[in-house]
Design a protein around this motif. Structure first.
Motif, PDB file in Angstrom:
ATOM      1  N   UNK A  76       0.804  -1.216   0.000  1.00  0.00           N
ATOM      2  CA  UNK A  76       0.000   0.000   0.000  1.00  0.00           C
ATOM      3  C   UNK A  76       0.833   1.261   0.000  1.00  0.00           C
ATOM      4  N   UNK A  77       0.627   2.094   0.994  1.00  0.00           N
ATOM      5  CA  UNK A  77       1.332   3.365   1.117  1.00  0.00           C
ATOM      6  C   UNK A  77       2.705   3.225   1.758  1.00  0.00           C
ATOM      7  N   UNK A  78       3.009   2.041   2.309  1.00  0.00           N
ATOM      8  CA  UNK A  78       4.252   1.858   3.059  1.00  0.00           C
ATOM      9  C   UNK A  78       4.130   2.270   4.515  1.00  0.00           C
ATOM     10  N   UNK A  79       2.914   2.546   4.970  1.00  0.00           N
ATOM     11  CA  UNK A  79       2.725   3.008   6.342  1.00  0.00           C
ATOM     12  C   UNK A  79       3.193   1.978   7.359  1.00  0.00           C
ATOM     13  N   UNK A  80       2.801   0.714   7.176  1.00  0.00           N
ATOM     14  CA  UNK A  80       3.212  -0.310   8.141  1.00  0.00           C
ATOM     15  C   UNK A  80       4.726  -0.457   8.178  1.00  0.00           C
ATOM     16  N   UNK A  81       5.338  -0.392   7.006  1.00  0.00           N
ATOM     17  CA  UNK A  81       6.797  -0.489   6.992  1.00  0.00           C
ATOM     18  C   UNK A  81       7.425   0.680   7.733  1.00  0.00           C
ATOM     19  N   UNK A  82       6.983   1.895   7.453  1.00  0.00           N
ATOM     20  CA  UNK A  82       7.604   3.072   8.078  1.00  0.00           C
ATOM     21  C   UNK A  82       7.435   3.058   9.591  1.00  0.00           C
ATOM     22  N   UNK A  83       6.250   2.673  10.078  1.00  0.00           N
ATOM     23  CA  UNK A  83       6.055   2.619  11.527  1.00  0.00           C
ATOM     24  C   UNK A  83       6.882   1.492  12.140  1.00  0.00           C
ATOM     25  N   UNK A  84       6.975   0.359  11.446  1.00  0.00           N
ATOM     26  CA  UNK A  84       7.812  -0.738  11.942  1.00  0.00           C
ATOM     27  C   UNK A  84       9.275  -0.325  11.966  1.00  0.00           C
ATOM     28  N   UNK A  85       9.728   0.336  10.910  1.00  0.00           N
ATOM     29  CA  UNK A  85      11.114   0.790  10.842  1.00  0.00           C
ATOM     30  C   UNK A  85      11.399   1.794  11.958  1.00  0.00           C
ATOM     31  N   UNK A  86      10.457   2.691  12.217  1.00  0.00           N
ATOM     32  CA  UNK A  86      10.633   3.669  13.301  1.00  0.00           C
ATOM     33  C   UNK A  86      10.846   2.952  14.632  1.00  0.00           C
ATOM     34  N   UNK A  87      10.003   1.949  14.898  1.00  0.00           N
ATOM     35  CA  UNK A  87      10.144   1.247  16.175  1.00  0.00           C
ATOM     36  C   UNK A  87      11.393   0.357  16.187  1.00  0.00           C
ATOM     37  N   UNK A  88      11.722  -0.213  15.048  1.00  0.00           N
ATOM     38  CA  UNK A  88      12.949  -1.007  14.941  1.00  0.00           C
ATOM     39  C   UNK A  88      14.170  -0.152  15.257  1.00  0.00           C
ATOM     40  N   UNK A  89      14.208   1.051  14.741  1.00  0.00           N
ATOM     41  CA  UNK A  89      15.335   1.944  14.982  1.00  0.00           C
ATOM     42  C   UNK A  89      15.465   2.272  16.473  1.00  0.00           C
ATOM     43  N   UNK A  90      14.366   2.308  17.180  1.00  0.00           N
ATOM     44  CA  UNK A  90      14.385   2.622  18.610  1.00  0.00           C
ATOM     45  C   UNK A  90      14.798   1.429  19.470  1.00  0.00           C
ATOM     46  N   UNK A  91      14.467   0.214  19.031  1.00  0.00           N
ATOM     47  CA  UNK A  91      14.597  -0.954  19.903  1.00  0.00           C
ATOM     48  C   UNK A  91      15.644  -1.965  19.456  1.00  0.00           C
ATOM     49  N   UNK A  92      16.144  -1.878  18.240  1.00  0.00           N
ATOM     50  CA  UNK A  92      17.049  -2.913  17.740  1.00  0.00           C
ATOM     51  C   UNK A  92      18.349  -2.947  18.536  1.00  0.00           C
ATOM     52  N   UNK A  93      18.925  -4.139  18.581  1.00  0.00           N
ATOM     53  CA  UNK A  93      20.237  -4.300  19.191  1.00  0.00           C
ATOM     54  C   UNK A  93      21.305  -4.133  18.118  1.00  0.00           C
ATOM     55  N   UNK A  94      22.454  -3.663  18.515  1.00  0.00           N
ATOM     56  CA  UNK A  94      23.526  -3.440  17.562  1.00  0.00           C
ATOM     57  C   UNK A  94      23.864  -4.734  16.829  1.00  0.00           C
ATOM     58  N   UNK A  95      23.953  -4.631  15.509  1.00  0.00           N
ATOM     59  CA  UNK A  95      24.285  -5.778  14.686  1.00  0.00           C
ATOM     60  C   UNK A  95      23.109  -6.634  14.270  1.00  0.00           C
ATOM     61  N   UNK A  96      21.917  -6.328  14.771  1.00  0.00           N
ATOM     62  CA  UNK A  96      20.734  -7.080  14.368  1.00  0.00           C
ATOM     63  C   UNK A  96      20.288  -6.663  12.977  1.00  0.00           C
ATOM     64  N   UNK A  97      19.528  -7.536  12.315  1.00  0.00           N
ATOM     65  CA  UNK A  97      19.098  -7.291  10.942  1.00  0.00           C
ATOM     66  C   UNK A  97      17.592  -7.506  10.815  1.00  0.00           C
ATOM     67  N   UNK A  98      16.915  -6.559  10.175  1.00  0.00           N
ATOM     68  CA  UNK A  98      15.496  -6.675   9.867  1.00  0.00           C
ATOM     69  C   UNK A  98      15.321  -6.697   8.357  1.00  0.00           C
ATOM     70  N   UNK A  99      14.616  -7.698   7.868  1.00  0.00           N
ATOM     71  CA  UNK A  99      14.213  -7.743   6.463  1.00  0.00           C
ATOM     72  C   UNK A  99      12.692  -7.716   6.434  1.00  0.00           C
TER      73      UNK A  99
END
Length: 242
Positions: A76-99
């Motif tokens: 769609x608009x990419x809304x779910x991706x952008x919100x997921x990416x925002x939260x991923x950037x806040x919570x991810x551990x160093x060296x982790x990978x999201x696809x």
């Protein structure tokens, strides 16, 4: 990190379709092909958090593994991706990978994505990065390395073809096609079975949809399905585990 889909990227539809959008209430896109809005009219970003992230146990599950693969039906608009990416950037551990791999029949153009997501200042950074990287003519498979720890793939064409040809290894699914009453193909028994088969043991799904046939199709595919309270007054949503 081993990427479960990198060696078996789904064969793409080389003739990605387009659709005519209507813009309602300013910048809210409406699909004339399916007769439905692209996201919740109350607040699509908050709905994403309630349904797709919380419904899949995110972001807590990101602490449990070094790599994580999310599948989505309907970019769609990419809304779910952008919100997921925002939260991923806040919570991810160093060296982790999201696809994040999404399957989309009608990919939008960059200007349409930009307009649709401009409503939310909370995802302004993510919106700008996505729009800047988005191809002028999205087709086949759009693959974007948006930062060192985040990759987006959008497989253009019918979801059932893309999911069928994807490798296994999905940790979570966002089931976000248009309403089941308007887009039955996105909720078919065959597609739900492919989703189940491509999901790791203990993998999950979440969806705003609560229609009886959707629940039955997911259960028949092999998921354990749970009803939860929906977003913004919606009585129910579904989530589950393999």
């Amino acid at each position: 990190m081993t990427d479960p889909v990198s060696d078996q990227t789904p064969a793409a539809n080389t003739n990605a379709a387009s659709q005519t959008l209507e813009w309602r209430d300013g910048d809210m896109p409406y699909s004339t092909a399916f007769g439905d809005h692209f996201y919740c009219q109350t607040d699509g970003r908050l709905e994403c958090g309630h349904v797709f992230l919380a419904g899949n146990g995110l972001p807590a599950r990101w602490d449990e593994q070094r790599s994580f693969l999310i599948g989505e039906l309907g970019f769609g608009t990419g809304l779910n991706f952008c919100e997921t990416w925002r939260q991923w950037r806040q919570h991810r551990k160093q060296g982790s990978q999201l696809h994040f791999m999404s399957f989309e029949l009608y990919p939008m153009r960059a200007a349409e994505i930009d307009r649709a997501l401009s409503h939310w200042p909370e995802i302004d950074v993510e919106r700008r990065a996505l729009v800047a990287a988005w191809p002028e003519e999205p087709r086949d498979i759009v693959t974007l390395a948006l930062d060192a720890e985040t990759r987006l793939s959008v497989v253009c064409g019918p979801a059932i073809d893309g999911v069928r040809q994807a490798a296994t290894g999905f940790d979570a699914w966002y089931l976000d096609g248009f309403a089941p009453s308007r887009n039955g193909d996105m909720w078919s028994p065959e597609l739900m079975q492919f989703l189940h088969d491509k999901t790791v043991a203990g993998g999950t799904f979440a969806t705003y949809a609560a229609a009886g046939f959707v629940r039955r199709n997911l259960q028949a595919a092999g998921f354990t399905v749970e009803r939860r309270k929906g977003f913004a007054g919606k009585r129910e949503m579904l989530c589950g585990v393999k």
